[in-house]
Motif scaffolding. Structure first.
Motif, PDB file in Angstrom:
ATOM      1  N   ILE A 101     113.385  76.988 -20.515  1.00  0.00           N
ATOM      2  CA  ILE A 101     114.402  77.675 -19.704  1.00  0.00           C
ATOM      3  C   ILE A 101     114.164  79.527 -19.530  1.00  0.00           C
ATOM      4  CG2 ILE A 101     116.971  78.774 -20.104  1.00  0.00           C
ATOM      5  CD1 ILE A 101     117.632  76.405 -21.432  1.00  0.00           C
ATOM      6  N   ALA A 102     113.494  79.839 -20.649  1.00  0.00           N
ATOM      7  CA  ALA A 102     113.037  81.294 -20.380  1.00  0.00           C
ATOM      8  C   ALA A 102     111.903  81.383 -19.517  1.00  0.00           C
ATOM      9  CB  ALA A 102     112.580  81.696 -21.792  1.00  0.00           C
ATOM     10  N   ALA A 103     111.149  80.331 -19.604  1.00  0.00           N
ATOM     11  CA  ALA A 103     109.960  80.425 -18.496  1.00  0.00           C
ATOM     12  C   ALA A 103     110.398  80.491 -17.131  1.00  0.00           C
ATOM     13  CB  ALA A 103     108.942  79.247 -18.884  1.00  0.00           C
ATOM     14  N   ALA A 104     111.353  79.344 -16.870  1.00  0.00           N
ATOM     15  CA  ALA A 104     111.746  79.220 -15.567  1.00  0.00           C
ATOM     16  C   ALA A 104     112.703  80.592 -15.067  1.00  0.00           C
ATOM     17  CB  ALA A 104     112.850  78.155 -15.751  1.00  0.00           C
ATOM     18  N   ARG A 105     113.475  81.236 -15.872  1.00  0.00           N
ATOM     19  CA  ARG A 105     114.064  82.424 -15.585  1.00  0.00           C
ATOM     20  C   ARG A 105     112.828  83.361 -15.236  1.00  0.00           C
ATOM     21  NH1 ARG A 105     118.012  82.848 -20.570  1.00  0.00           N
ATOM     22  NH2 ARG A 105     119.856  81.697 -19.751  1.00  0.00           N
ATOM     23  N   ARG A 106     112.059  83.666 -16.117  1.00  0.00           N
ATOM     24  CA  ARG A 106     111.090  84.663 -15.897  1.00  0.00           C
ATOM     25  C   ARG A 106     110.148  84.286 -14.368  1.00  0.00           C
ATOM     26  NH1 ARG A 106     107.164  85.192 -20.932  1.00  0.00           N
ATOM     27  NH2 ARG A 106     106.115  86.500 -19.379  1.00  0.00           N
ATOM     28  N   ALA A 107     110.117  82.861 -14.334  1.00  0.00           N
ATOM     29  CA  ALA A 107     109.299  82.605 -12.771  1.00  0.00           C
ATOM     30  C   ALA A 107     110.266  82.645 -11.666  1.00  0.00           C
ATOM     31  CB  ALA A 107     108.603  81.404 -13.096  1.00  0.00           C
ATOM     32  N   GLY A 108     111.325  82.906 -11.879  1.00  0.00           N
ATOM     33  CA  GLY A 108     112.517  82.855 -10.718  1.00  0.00           C
ATOM     34  C   GLY A 108     112.616  81.388 -10.383  1.00  0.00           C
ATOM     35  N   VAL A 109     112.380  80.279 -11.043  1.00  0.00           N
ATOM     36  CA  VAL A 109     112.910  79.020 -10.839  1.00  0.00           C
ATOM     37  C   VAL A 109     114.296  78.729 -11.191  1.00  0.00           C
ATOM     38  CG1 VAL A 109     112.150  76.679 -11.009  1.00  0.00           C
ATOM     39  CG2 VAL A 109     110.698  78.489 -11.051  1.00  0.00           C
ATOM     40  N   SER A 110     115.400  78.380 -10.426  1.00  0.00           N
ATOM     41  CA  SER A 110     116.658  78.141 -10.739  1.00  0.00           C
ATOM     42  C   SER A 110     116.984  76.822 -11.077  1.00  0.00           C
ATOM     43  CB  SER A 110     117.569  78.919  -9.735  1.00  0.00           C
ATOM     44  OG  SER A 110     117.451  77.916  -8.397  1.00  0.00           O
ATOM     45  N   ARG A 111     116.099  75.985 -10.778  1.00  0.00           N
ATOM     46  CA  ARG A 111     116.608  74.494 -10.909  1.00  0.00           C
ATOM     47  C   ARG A 111     115.787  73.631 -12.178  1.00  0.00           C
ATOM     48  NH1 ARG A 111     119.685  70.408 -10.530  1.00  0.00           N
ATOM     49  NH2 ARG A 111     119.633  68.972  -9.098  1.00  0.00           N
ATOM     50  N   LEU A 112     116.639  72.919 -12.748  1.00  0.00           N
ATOM     51  CA  LEU A 112     116.162  72.319 -13.891  1.00  0.00           C
ATOM     52  C   LEU A 112     116.737  71.251 -14.274  1.00  0.00           C
ATOM     53  CD1 LEU A 112     114.532  72.387 -16.746  1.00  0.00           C
ATOM     54  CD2 LEU A 112     116.636  73.614 -17.743  1.00  0.00           C
ATOM     55  N   LEU A 113     115.970  69.983 -14.157  1.00  0.00           N
ATOM     56  CA  LEU A 113     116.189  68.603 -14.467  1.00  0.00           C
ATOM     57  C   LEU A 113     115.699  68.209 -16.117  1.00  0.00           C
ATOM     58  CD1 LEU A 113     116.290  68.867 -11.506  1.00  0.00           C
ATOM     59  CD2 LEU A 113     115.680  66.474 -11.491  1.00  0.00           C
ATOM     60  N   GLN A 114     116.623  67.997 -16.723  1.00  0.00           N
ATOM     61  CA  GLN A 114     116.498  67.837 -18.199  1.00  0.00           C
ATOM     62  C   GLN A 114     116.768  66.350 -18.579  1.00  0.00           C
ATOM     63  OE1 GLN A 114     115.272  69.823 -20.544  1.00  0.00           O
ATOM     64  NE2 GLN A 114     116.139  68.994 -22.685  1.00  0.00           N
ATOM     65  N   MET A 115     115.659  65.746 -19.565  1.00  0.00           N
ATOM     66  CA  MET A 115     115.799  64.401 -19.947  1.00  0.00           C
ATOM     67  C   MET A 115     116.590  64.349 -21.390  1.00  0.00           C
ATOM     68  SD  MET A 115     115.455  61.012 -19.815  1.00  0.00           S
ATOM     69  CE  MET A 115     113.708  60.501 -18.903  1.00  0.00           C
ATOM     70  N   SER A 116     117.711  63.731 -21.508  1.00  0.00           N
ATOM     71  CA  SER A 116     118.224  63.846 -22.880  1.00  0.00           C
ATOM     72  C   SER A 116     118.540  62.309 -23.387  1.00  0.00           C
ATOM     73  CB  SER A 116     119.727  64.086 -22.551  1.00  0.00           C
ATOM     74  OG  SER A 116     120.206  64.465 -24.183  1.00  0.00           O
ATOM     75  N   ALA A 117     119.522  61.881 -23.999  1.00  0.00           N
ATOM     76  CA  ALA A 117     119.806  60.342 -24.400  1.00  0.00           C
ATOM     77  C   ALA A 117     121.332  60.221 -24.419  1.00  0.00           C
ATOM     78  CB  ALA A 117     119.054  60.307 -25.600  1.00  0.00           C
ATOM     79  N   LEU A 118     121.768  59.110 -24.397  1.00  0.00           N
ATOM     80  CA  LEU A 118     122.940  58.659 -24.381  1.00  0.00           C
ATOM     81  C   LEU A 118     123.327  58.923 -26.015  1.00  0.00           C
ATOM     82  CD1 LEU A 118     123.353  55.058 -22.811  1.00  0.00           C
ATOM     83  CD2 LEU A 118     124.554  57.402 -22.346  1.00  0.00           C
ATOM     84  N   ASN A 119     124.581  59.261 -26.237  1.00  0.00           N
ATOM     85  CA  ASN A 119     125.075  59.860 -27.532  1.00  0.00           C
ATOM     86  C   ASN A 119     124.458  61.221 -27.907  1.00  0.00           C
ATOM     87  OD1 ASN A 119     126.858  57.374 -27.670  1.00  0.00           O
ATOM     88  ND2 ASN A 119     124.663  56.411 -28.254  1.00  0.00           N
ATOM     89  N   ALA A 120     123.894  61.849 -27.055  1.00  0.00           N
ATOM     90  CA  ALA A 120     123.305  63.206 -27.528  1.00  0.00           C
ATOM     91  C   ALA A 120     124.257  63.919 -28.262  1.00  0.00           C
ATOM     92  CB  ALA A 120     122.714  63.992 -26.414  1.00  0.00           C
TER      93      ALA A 120
END
Length: 306
Positions: A101-120
């Protein structure tokens, strides 16, 4: 688009990288060990870069000029006898997500797709707890995020059918902890398709997509089908919770991360891994792949030779 992938050399990542290339995207796959994944560098449209994804400065530099970051990194077990008390789960799921998240902000990237899991965030396992903490960090990031919560994922080289296939070769009897645990296995290709479609849809921003296949089955049924598709006659012996706990504790003594079972896995089995909210695959217009369509072929021996 130019897409930076963390965990792109793994089981889901390799399928997703090739799927994104088919849509005309340029894909940068980050890896800690380039020599272990040389084949990825040979795929047209995919660039393989070696470095430490936990290094925020290095990661921000890799994200520069990208349109989206995809974080697929996850672990199912910790290394060491008895695990590491949740520290490795914390590092892989929470710390790395915060770094991304911090790296994306510093690089000016606004889109993030995150893998998680059911019941997280549910249950007593470190795995689910840290998946939930990572989701909370993503939701508070201010980025244009989408979270994916799959049930167990199947496909050639998976850690589900493939792992049981190896165990079933050893004995005609399979003692099984958590035999009644319920899952909704989803094909790796369907998971990759969900990521690819959500990437280009504004209505997926700020959404959590729960991903499950067309069937809900118990762990015992998964093992029985695995044996059947392998042409083996095996007896599955469900064990009481107390004995299952002992089995998980014994397997947990394996010093490496690829344990057949651990106490943390056992705690995760207490929560059924089935879709309870809106079905993400249906929302994205994806036809679900049944296990019988692909798993029997996935379990067949791979051809040898060059």
């Amino acid at each position: 688009m130019r897409i930076v992938m963390l965990g792109g050399s793994g089981f889901v990542g390799q399928v997703l990288a090739r799927r994104l290339v088919r849509d005309g995207h340029g894909v940068v796959v980050l890896t800690r060990n380039r020599s272990r994944h040389r084949e990825v560098a040979l795929w047209p449209g995919v660039e393989l870069r070696e470095g430490d994804v936990y290094d925020g400065d290095w990661l921000a530099a890799q994200c520069a000029g990208a349109d989206a970051v995809v974080n697929l990194v996850g672990i199912l077990n910790e290394s060491g006898i008895g695990g590491a008390g949740g520290r490795e789960f914390e590092r892989a799921h929470v710390q790395l997500t915060q770094t991304a998240i911090a790296a994306a902000r510093r690089a000016g990237v606004s889109r993030l797709l995150q893998m998680s899991a059911l019941n997280a965030g549910s249950g007593a396992s470190h795995y689910l707890r840290t998946r939930g903490a990572a989701e909370a960090a993503v939701q508070a990031s201010g980025l244009r995020w989408t979270i994916f919560r799959p049930s167990v994922i199947f496909g050639r080289g998976d850690g589900l059918f493939g792992r049981f296939a190896e165990l079933l070769k050893l004995s005609p009897l399979m003692p099984l902890a958590g035999a009644d645990a319920r899952f909704q296995p989803v094909a790796v290709e369907d998971v990759a398709e969900a990521f690819a479609r959500a990437l280009g849809r504004d209505d997926s921003i700020g959404q959590i997509h729960e991903l499950g296949g067309p069937e809900v089955v118990t762990l015992a049924e998964i093992v029985r089908r695995t044996a059947h598709w392998m042409g083996l006659r095996r007896i599955v012996l469900p064990m009481p919770k107390s004995i299952g706990w002992l089995q998980a504790a014994a397997f947990g003594l394996w010093p490496f991360a690829n344990k057949p079972l651990s106490l943390d896995n056992f705690r995760s089995l207490a929560v059924d891994s089935v879709v309870t909210g809106e079905d993400g695959l249906m929302r994205l217009g994806i036809a679900k792949t049944a296990m019988a369509q692909t798993v029997p072929g996935d379990l067949a021996p791979r051809p040898t030779g060059g």
